[in-house]
Design an enzyme around this catalytic site. Structure first.
Site, PDB file in Angstrom:
ATOM      1  N   TYR A  84      41.421  40.533 111.904  1.00 25.70           N
ATOM      2  CA  TYR A  84      40.519  39.613 111.190  1.00 25.70           C
ATOM      3  C   TYR A  84      41.233  38.825 110.096  1.00 25.70           C
ATOM      4  CZ  TYR A  84      36.613  38.477 107.962  1.00 25.70           C
ATOM      5  OH  TYR A  84      35.726  37.856 107.118  1.00 25.70           O
ATOM      6  N   LYS A 113      41.439  34.571 108.829  1.00 25.87           N
ATOM      7  CA  LYS A 113      40.969  33.998 107.566  1.00 25.87           C
ATOM      8  C   LYS A 113      42.114  33.273 106.850  1.00 25.87           C
ATOM      9  CE  LYS A 113      36.926  34.767 108.360  1.00 25.87           C
ATOM     10  NZ  LYS A 113      35.825  33.788 108.251  1.00 25.87           N
TER      11      LYS A 113
HETATM   12  N1  LIG Z   1      30.089  39.063 104.186  1.00 28.57           N
HETATM   13  C1  LIG Z   1      31.311  39.106 103.628  1.00 28.57           C
HETATM   14  O1  LIG Z   1      31.648  40.007 102.845  1.00 28.57           O
HETATM   15  C2  LIG Z   1      32.282  38.022 103.928  1.00 28.57           C
HETATM   16  C3  LIG Z   1      32.077  37.112 104.940  1.00 28.57           C
HETATM   17  N2  LIG Z   1      33.022  36.155 105.187  1.00 28.57           N
HETATM   18  C4  LIG Z   1      32.832  35.203 106.264  1.00 28.57           C
HETATM   19  O2  LIG Z   1      31.598  34.566 106.142  1.00 28.57           O
HETATM   20  C5  LIG Z   1      31.193  34.084 107.402  1.00 28.57           C
HETATM   21  C6  LIG Z   1      29.729  34.389 107.598  1.00 28.57           C
HETATM   22  O3  LIG Z   1      29.570  35.791 107.695  1.00 28.57           O
HETATM   23  P1  LIG Z   1      28.341  36.585 107.062  1.00 28.57           P
HETATM   24  O4  LIG Z   1      27.268  35.655 106.715  1.00 28.57           O
HETATM   25  O5  LIG Z   1      28.881  37.482 106.051  1.00 28.57           O
HETATM   26  O6  LIG Z   1      27.939  37.521 108.289  1.00 28.57           O
HETATM   27  P2  LIG Z   1      26.768  37.452 109.358  1.00 28.57           P
HETATM   28  O7  LIG Z   1      27.147  38.399 110.410  1.00 28.57           O
HETATM   29  O8  LIG Z   1      25.456  37.602 108.690  1.00 28.57           O
HETATM   30  O9  LIG Z   1      26.845  35.956 109.895  1.00 28.57           O
HETATM   31  C7  LIG Z   1      27.793  35.565 110.854  1.00 28.57           C
HETATM   32  C8  LIG Z   1      27.231  34.365 111.572  1.00 28.57           C
HETATM   33  O10 LIG Z   1      28.173  33.957 112.572  1.00 28.57           O
HETATM   34  C9  LIG Z   1      27.489  33.876 113.805  1.00 28.57           C
HETATM   35  N3  LIG Z   1      28.360  34.175 114.912  1.00 28.57           N
HETATM   36  C10 LIG Z   1      29.057  35.330 115.144  1.00 28.57           C
HETATM   37  N4  LIG Z   1      29.699  35.239 116.321  1.00 28.57           N
HETATM   38  C11 LIG Z   1      29.401  34.016 116.830  1.00 28.57           C
HETATM   39  C12 LIG Z   1      29.759  33.335 117.995  1.00 28.57           C
HETATM   40  N5  LIG Z   1      30.575  33.882 118.923  1.00 28.57           N
HETATM   41  N6  LIG Z   1      29.254  32.099 118.210  1.00 28.57           N
HETATM   42  C13 LIG Z   1      28.438  31.518 117.299  1.00 28.57           C
HETATM   43  N7  LIG Z   1      28.055  32.109 116.162  1.00 28.57           N
HETATM   44  C14 LIG Z   1      28.543  33.345 115.932  1.00 28.57           C
HETATM   45  C15 LIG Z   1      26.374  34.912 113.714  1.00 28.57           C
HETATM   46  O11 LIG Z   1      25.371  34.666 114.671  1.00 28.57           O
HETATM   47  C16 LIG Z   1      25.913  34.691 112.289  1.00 28.57           C
HETATM   48  O12 LIG Z   1      25.031  33.614 112.203  1.00 28.57           O
HETATM   49  C17 LIG Z   1      32.118  34.734 108.422  1.00 28.57           C
HETATM   50  O13 LIG Z   1      33.083  33.794 108.837  1.00 28.57           O
HETATM   51  C18 LIG Z   1      32.784  35.837 107.627  1.00 28.57           C
HETATM   52  O14 LIG Z   1      34.073  36.132 108.100  1.00 28.57           O
HETATM   53  C19 LIG Z   1      34.150  36.050 104.448  1.00 28.57           C
HETATM   54  C20 LIG Z   1      34.390  36.921 103.444  1.00 28.57           C
HETATM   55  C21 LIG Z   1      33.483  37.982 103.116  1.00 28.57           C
HETATM   56  C1  LIG Z   2      33.328  42.128 106.458  1.00 26.36           C
HETATM   57  C2  LIG Z   2      33.982  42.517 105.161  1.00 26.36           C
HETATM   58  O1  LIG Z   2      33.151  43.388 104.476  1.00 26.36           O
HETATM   59  C3  LIG Z   2      34.164  41.317 104.320  1.00 26.36           C
HETATM   60  O2  LIG Z   2      34.755  40.320 105.080  1.00 26.36           O
HETATM   61  C4  LIG Z   2      35.783  39.819 104.438  1.00 26.36           C
HETATM   62  O3  LIG Z   2      36.317  38.788 104.753  1.00 26.36           O
HETATM   63  C5  LIG Z   2      36.174  40.649 103.308  1.00 26.36           C
HETATM   64  O4  LIG Z   2      37.231  41.471 103.695  1.00 26.36           O
HETATM   65  C6  LIG Z   2      34.948  41.436 103.031  1.00 26.36           C
HETATM   66  O5  LIG Z   2      35.165  42.689 102.549  1.00 26.36           O
END
Ligand SMILES: NC(=O)C1=CN([C@@H]2O[C@H](COP(=O)(O)OP(=O)(O)OC[C@H]3O[C@@H](n4cnc5c(N)ncnc54)[C@H](O)[C@@H]3O)[C@@H](O)[C@H]2O)C=CC1
Ligand SMILES: C[C@H](O)[C@@H]1OC(=O)[C@H](O)[C@@H]1O
Length: 256
Positions: A159, A163
């Site tokens: 992952y 990023k």
């Molecule tokens: N929650 C966290 O701690 C962190 C999240 N991020 C990034 O933020 C972004 C959003 O994640 P979150 O809102 O936290 O999680 P989440 O799981 O709630 O949202 C992820 C979104 O991406 C969509 N998705 C996943 N696979 C897909 C695919 N194959 N095709 C189309 N859509 C797809 C999901 O349906 C969902 O809407 C991600 O890129 C994640 O890596 C980055 C750093 C920290």
């Molecule tokens: C999914 C992890 O909890 C989240 O995603 C990231 O990009 C950071 O490492 C956060 O901890």
């Protein structure tokens, strides 16, 4: 309002950070193309989001297509052009983080993670940028990267490179697209409570540890990302490109 009459595409907008960003963009006057996976299980959430955006007086349309498919960016752009007349902002947010140990990482899991988080993003950013260039009025591209672009994770070896790749993509695109007035920036969330880490944070010890590492004293919420994304999308950031904005409650700088 910061995004009056702007047309915004957000991938992975059915929930979490993408959803919060979609709602804040609408509150700030934008129309929104909601990118989502196309899974029938997401559709009721997408329908609800469309209603909420319309209640704010803005337009919303949903496009269900896998983020890792190289054609998805074109579909999102076509939807923005046919429904709203163009694209001003593209937010690459969709992503997965299926925690797994390194030595026995299944090849399929590695490839799926890189394809969803990075390869699809490359082609989607390219499609959005080409549309912005055709329109001739600049634009803003924002990648939802991560604190994990800067630091490692033993269960995230598949992952964290995606990023770091997104951050690097924004830096290089800032150079490639600056001449067209297209700004490219990254937000780097810390630990934000969403479905992506629901299982990981169900471990109370881990959860307390992550919160204790955060100078602001709590884990992040999806809404914490909405303001920074809107800022980078808006004219308030008209001279900001190639930048990255940590949104982590201070976790990254907290050595001791
Ligand atoms: N929650 C966290 O701690 C962190 C999240 N991020 C990034 O933020 C972004 C959003 O994640 P979150 O809102 O936290 O999680 P989440 O799981 O709630 O949202 C992820 C979104 O991406 C969509 N998705 C996943 N696979 C897909 C695919 N194959 N095709 C189309 N859509 C797809 C999901 O349906 C969902 O809407 C991600 O890129 C994640 O890596 C980055 C750093 C920290
Ligand atoms: C999914 C992890 O909890 C989240 O995603 C990231 O990009 C950071 O490492 C956060 O901890």
């Amino acid at each position: 309002m910061l995004l009056t009459d702007k047309n915004v595409i957000i991938t992975g907008a059915s929930r979490g950070i993408g959803r919060a960003a979609a709602l804040e963009c609408a509150r700030q006057g934008a129309n929104v193309v909601i990118g989502y996976s196309g899974s029938p299980s997401s559709y009721s959430a997408v329908e609800e989001l469309i209603k909420e955006i319309e209640a704010l007086g803005q337009k919303a349309v949903a496009v269900g297509a896998p983020a890792g498919d190289p054609e998805t960016g074109e579909l999102l752009v076509e939807a923005a052009v046919s429904n709203f007349g163009g694209v001003d902002v593209f937010v690459n947010n969709a992503g997965i983080c299926p925690f797994h140990s390194f030595l026995d990482m299944p090849r399929e899991l590695y490839l799926e993670t890189v394809n969803t988080n990075l390869n699809g993003a490359f082609f989607a950013v390219q499609a959005a940028a080409n549309q912005m260039k055709r329109q001739g009025r600049g634009g803003a591209i924002i990648a939802v990267s991560s604190i994990s672009a800067l630091v490692g994770g033993g269960m995230q070896t598949h992952y964290t490179p995606t990023k770091a790749g997104l951050l690097s993509l924004m830096q290089s695109c800032a150079i490639a697209l600056g001449p067209y007035g297209i700004r490219c920036n990254a937000v780097l969330p810390g630990t934000i409570e969403t479905d992506i880490n629901k299982d990981d944070l169900a471990d109370q010890e881990k959860r307390d540890y992550m919160a204790s590492r955060t100078p602001l004293g709590r884990l992040g919420r999806p809404e914490d990302l909405a303001g920074p994304i809107v800022f980078l999308a808006s004219e308030m950031a008209q001279y900001v490109t190639g930048a990255s904005l940590l949104v982590d409650g201070g976790m990254y700088v907290n050595l001791q």
